[in-house]
Scaffold this motif. Structure first.
Motif, mmCIF file in Angstrom:
data_model
loop_
_atom_site.group_PDB
_atom_site.id
_atom_site.type_symbol
_atom_site.label_atom_id
_atom_site.label_comp_id
_atom_site.label_asym_id
_atom_site.label_seq_id
_atom_site.Cartn_x
_atom_site.Cartn_y
_atom_site.Cartn_z
ATOM 1 N N GLN A 71 69.587 69.150 78.114
ATOM 2 C CA GLN A 71 68.788 70.370 78.183
ATOM 3 C C GLN A 71 69.316 71.456 77.253
ATOM 4 O OE1 GLN A 71 70.099 68.696 80.689
ATOM 5 N NE2 GLN A 71 68.583 68.331 82.309
ATOM 6 N N GLN A 72 70.620 71.463 77.005
ATOM 7 C CA GLN A 72 71.160 72.433 76.058
ATOM 8 C C GLN A 72 70.792 72.053 74.621
ATOM 9 O OE1 GLN A 72 75.327 73.062 76.740
ATOM 10 N NE2 GLN A 72 75.045 73.789 78.835
ATOM 11 N N LEU A 73 70.551 70.791 74.378
ATOM 12 C CA LEU A 73 70.156 70.347 73.044
ATOM 13 C C LEU A 73 68.678 70.656 72.768
ATOM 14 C CD1 LEU A 73 72.017 66.912 72.892
ATOM 15 C CD2 LEU A 73 72.728 69.097 71.907
ATOM 16 N N THR A 74 67.849 70.482 73.794
ATOM 17 C CA THR A 74 66.425 70.778 73.621
ATOM 18 C C THR A 74 66.118 72.246 73.897
ATOM 19 O OG1 THR A 74 65.871 70.218 75.917
ATOM 20 C CG2 THR A 74 65.826 68.425 74.299
ATOM 21 N N GLY A 75 67.027 72.909 74.612
ATOM 22 C CA GLY A 75 66.865 74.332 74.898
ATOM 23 C C GLY A 75 65.922 74.652 76.026
ATOM 24 N N GLU A 76 65.551 73.649 76.834
ATOM 25 C CA GLU A 76 64.615 73.926 77.915
ATOM 26 C C GLU A 76 64.752 72.926 79.055
ATOM 27 O OE1 GLU A 76 60.970 73.710 75.669
ATOM 28 O OE2 GLU A 76 60.637 71.622 76.281
ATOM 29 N N GLN A 77 64.248 73.324 80.217
ATOM 30 C CA GLN A 77 64.248 72.464 81.396
ATOM 31 C C GLN A 77 63.044 72.825 82.262
ATOM 32 O OE1 GLN A 77 65.684 69.864 82.441
ATOM 33 N NE2 GLN A 77 65.306 69.833 84.633
ATOM 34 N N GLU A 78 62.372 71.823 82.783
ATOM 35 C CA GLU A 78 61.252 72.073 83.682
ATOM 36 C C GLU A 78 61.762 72.318 85.094
ATOM 37 O OE1 GLU A 78 57.695 69.445 85.470
ATOM 38 O OE2 GLU A 78 57.573 69.737 83.300
ATOM 39 N N PHE A 79 61.129 73.272 85.758
ATOM 40 C CA PHE A 79 61.510 73.629 87.131
ATOM 41 C C PHE A 79 60.289 74.202 87.821
ATOM 42 C CE2 PHE A 79 63.125 76.722 90.258
ATOM 43 C CZ PHE A 79 64.024 75.946 90.974
ATOM 44 N N MET A 80 59.951 73.678 88.971
ATOM 45 C CA MET A 80 58.776 74.130 89.729
ATOM 46 C C MET A 80 57.502 74.099 88.876
ATOM 47 S SD MET A 80 59.656 74.722 92.872
ATOM 48 C CE MET A 80 58.165 75.533 93.433
ATOM 49 N N GLY A 81 57.402 73.101 88.006
ATOM 50 C CA GLY A 81 56.220 72.965 87.165
ATOM 51 C C GLY A 81 56.153 73.943 86.016
ATOM 52 N N LEU A 82 57.219 74.693 85.787
ATOM 53 C CA LEU A 82 57.291 75.669 84.705
ATOM 54 C C LEU A 82 58.413 75.279 83.748
ATOM 55 C CD1 LEU A 82 57.102 78.877 86.945
ATOM 56 C CD2 LEU A 82 55.197 77.774 85.743
ATOM 57 N N THR A 83 58.307 75.733 82.502
ATOM 58 C CA THR A 83 59.334 75.435 81.513
ATOM 59 C C THR A 83 60.219 76.659 81.307
ATOM 60 O OG1 THR A 83 57.908 73.845 80.366
ATOM 61 C CG2 THR A 83 59.786 74.715 79.134
ATOM 62 N N PHE A 84 61.537 76.448 81.484
ATOM 63 C CA PHE A 84 62.504 77.533 81.348
ATOM 64 C C PHE A 84 63.431 77.283 80.171
ATOM 65 C CE2 PHE A 84 61.102 77.962 85.673
ATOM 66 C CZ PHE A 84 61.081 79.336 85.873
ATOM 67 N N LEU A 85 63.714 78.347 79.435
ATOM 68 C CA LEU A 85 64.705 78.281 78.376
ATOM 69 C C LEU A 85 66.093 78.223 79.003
ATOM 70 C CD1 LEU A 85 63.272 81.131 76.107
ATOM 71 C CD2 LEU A 85 62.847 78.666 75.911
ATOM 72 N N VAL A 86 66.972 77.409 78.431
ATOM 73 C CA VAL A 86 68.353 77.320 78.909
ATOM 74 C C VAL A 86 69.296 77.228 77.720
ATOM 75 C CG1 VAL A 86 67.728 76.189 81.090
ATOM 76 C CG2 VAL A 86 68.291 74.791 79.095
ATOM 77 N N ASN A 87 70.551 77.604 77.958
ATOM 78 C CA ASN A 87 71.611 77.393 76.971
ATOM 79 C C ASN A 87 72.939 77.278 77.718
ATOM 80 O OD1 ASN A 87 72.417 80.037 77.607
ATOM 81 N ND2 ASN A 87 71.510 80.923 75.764
ATOM 82 N N GLU A 88 74.031 77.367 76.985
ATOM 83 C CA GLU A 88 75.341 77.158 77.595
ATOM 84 C C GLU A 88 75.763 78.298 78.520
ATOM 85 O OE1 GLU A 88 76.106 79.258 73.640
ATOM 86 O OE2 GLU A 88 74.710 77.766 74.483
ATOM 87 N N HIS A 89 74.995 79.390 78.551
ATOM 88 C CA HIS A 89 75.364 80.546 79.367
ATOM 89 C C HIS A 89 74.752 80.507 80.767
ATOM 90 C CE1 HIS A 89 77.265 82.356 75.920
ATOM 91 N NE2 HIS A 89 76.146 82.325 75.228
ATOM 92 N N VAL A 90 73.880 79.542 81.029
ATOM 93 C CA VAL A 90 73.225 79.482 82.340
ATOM 94 C C VAL A 90 73.355 78.082 82.923
ATOM 95 C CG1 VAL A 90 71.572 81.285 81.738
ATOM 96 C CG2 VAL A 90 70.946 78.889 81.390
ATOM 97 N N LEU A 91 73.338 78.039 84.246
ATOM 98 C CA LEU A 91 73.304 76.765 84.940
ATOM 99 C C LEU A 91 71.938 76.129 84.701
ATOM 100 C CD1 LEU A 91 75.335 75.326 86.906
ATOM 101 C CD2 LEU A 91 73.900 76.178 88.766
ATOM 102 N N ILE A 92 71.916 74.848 84.391
ATOM 103 C CA ILE A 92 70.657 74.154 84.163
ATOM 104 C C ILE A 92 69.917 74.006 85.494
ATOM 105 C CG2 ILE A 92 69.604 71.974 83.423
ATOM 106 C CD1 ILE A 92 72.117 71.641 81.587
ATOM 107 N N PRO A 93 68.671 74.471 85.579
ATOM 108 C CA PRO A 93 67.918 74.335 86.841
ATOM 109 C C PRO A 93 67.833 72.880 87.281
ATOM 110 C CG PRO A 93 66.776 75.802 85.324
ATOM 111 C CD PRO A 93 67.881 75.160 84.542
#
Length: 277
Positions: A71-93
């Motif tokens: 998810q840090q490589l793609t920069g995103e993670q799906e959660f509750m049917g929504l797409t969230f931006l992620v990086n090394e500063h946040v816990l991956i949903p």
């Protein structure tokens, strides 16, 4: 190289590096680079991949082989049917946290004010706002880098009723709320060295370490929430699989009523919540 052959190469490289679910990660990275779907592997596996795409894919494979989370490589993670931006500063949903959101939603009414402590990417608060009517919320986090991600997620989702503030738990928070929710750090300090490398080395430590018994943040939030909950307001926590009884006891001792523990999809304790009268 053909699409199918490049995928096979990716699987081989990730498997050799000891990556869990190497097949899946190789496919998802290829789809990310080529802007394709799973169907392309089945139907268009013989198509030629552009050299630039192949190079980009091989670079991502090399990083994933170093156990950098997908998810840090793609920069995103799906959660509750929504797409969230992620990086090394946040816990991956994670899917487990969807149980927390769903429990809050059962008790969420129009116009409620929500406080999300240790908000990280903002996925909990923003999901609750997305699936409710006329609610507003505050997300608090110690990390300004995490809050930058949360604000970008709010902008991307068009959620303008969320305010993100920086500080230690309740320090930057004003006013009262009908709902307080938190997925705090809850891993025991001595357990962290045993976590998989993706988590141990690449996710933010301050989002993981819950102190010697994993309960430090629950103690602080349970007490601090009393000043910020409306009468009849509710406090919701995500917990570790073995923390249900301990967190229930802490809430009951602090005067919360109707304290309940809810299991996740695997039948493990995952959410504790109670009401303050």
């Amino acid at each position: 190289m053909e699409y199918r052959s490049l995928y096979a190469l990716g699987k081989e490289k990730l498997a050799a590096a000891g990556i869990p679910e190497a097949d899946l990660d190789a496919r998802l990275l290829l789809e990310y680079v080529c802007h394709t779907s799973r169907n392309d592997l089945l139907v268009h596996g013989d198509r030629e991949v552009a050299e630039t795409e192949q190079q980009a894919y091989e670079q991502l494979l090399a990083k994933r082989a170093e156990h950098i989370p997908l998810q840090q490589l793609t920069g995103e993670q799906e959660f509750m049917g929504l797409t969230f931006l992620v990086n090394e500063h946040v816990l991956i949903p994670r899917q487990d946290t969807e149980v927390l959101v769903e429990e809050v939603m059962k008790n969420l009414h129009d116009g409620f004010r929500i406080l999300d402590l240790c908000t990280g990417s903002g996925c909990i608060l923003l999901s609750l706002l997305h699936y409710s009517n006329d609610c507003s919320g505050v997300g608090a986090d110690l990390s300004e880098e995490a809050l930058e991600v949360a604000r970008k997620n709010a902008e991307q989702l068009g959620e303008n009723s969320a305010l993100f503030v920086q500080g230690d738990l309740f320090a930057p928070v004003e006013g009262k709320f009908e709902i307080i929710v938190s997925n705090p750090p809850y891993i025991c300090s001595d357990v962290i060295p045993t976590l998989m490398e993706e988590v141990r080395e690449h996710e933010p430590m301050q989002a993981l370490d819950g102190g010697a018994d994993g309960l430090d943040f629950y103690r602080k939030i349970i007490q601090g929430a009393k000043e910020h909950l409306c009468g009849g307001g509710q406090l919701f926590f995500e917990i570790g699989y073995d923390q249900g009884e301990a967190v229930q006891r802490l809430m009951e001792q602090a005067g919360y009523r109707e304290v309940e523990c809810v299991q996740d999809f695997a039948g493990l304790d995952r959410v504790v919540f109670g009401t303050l009268w």
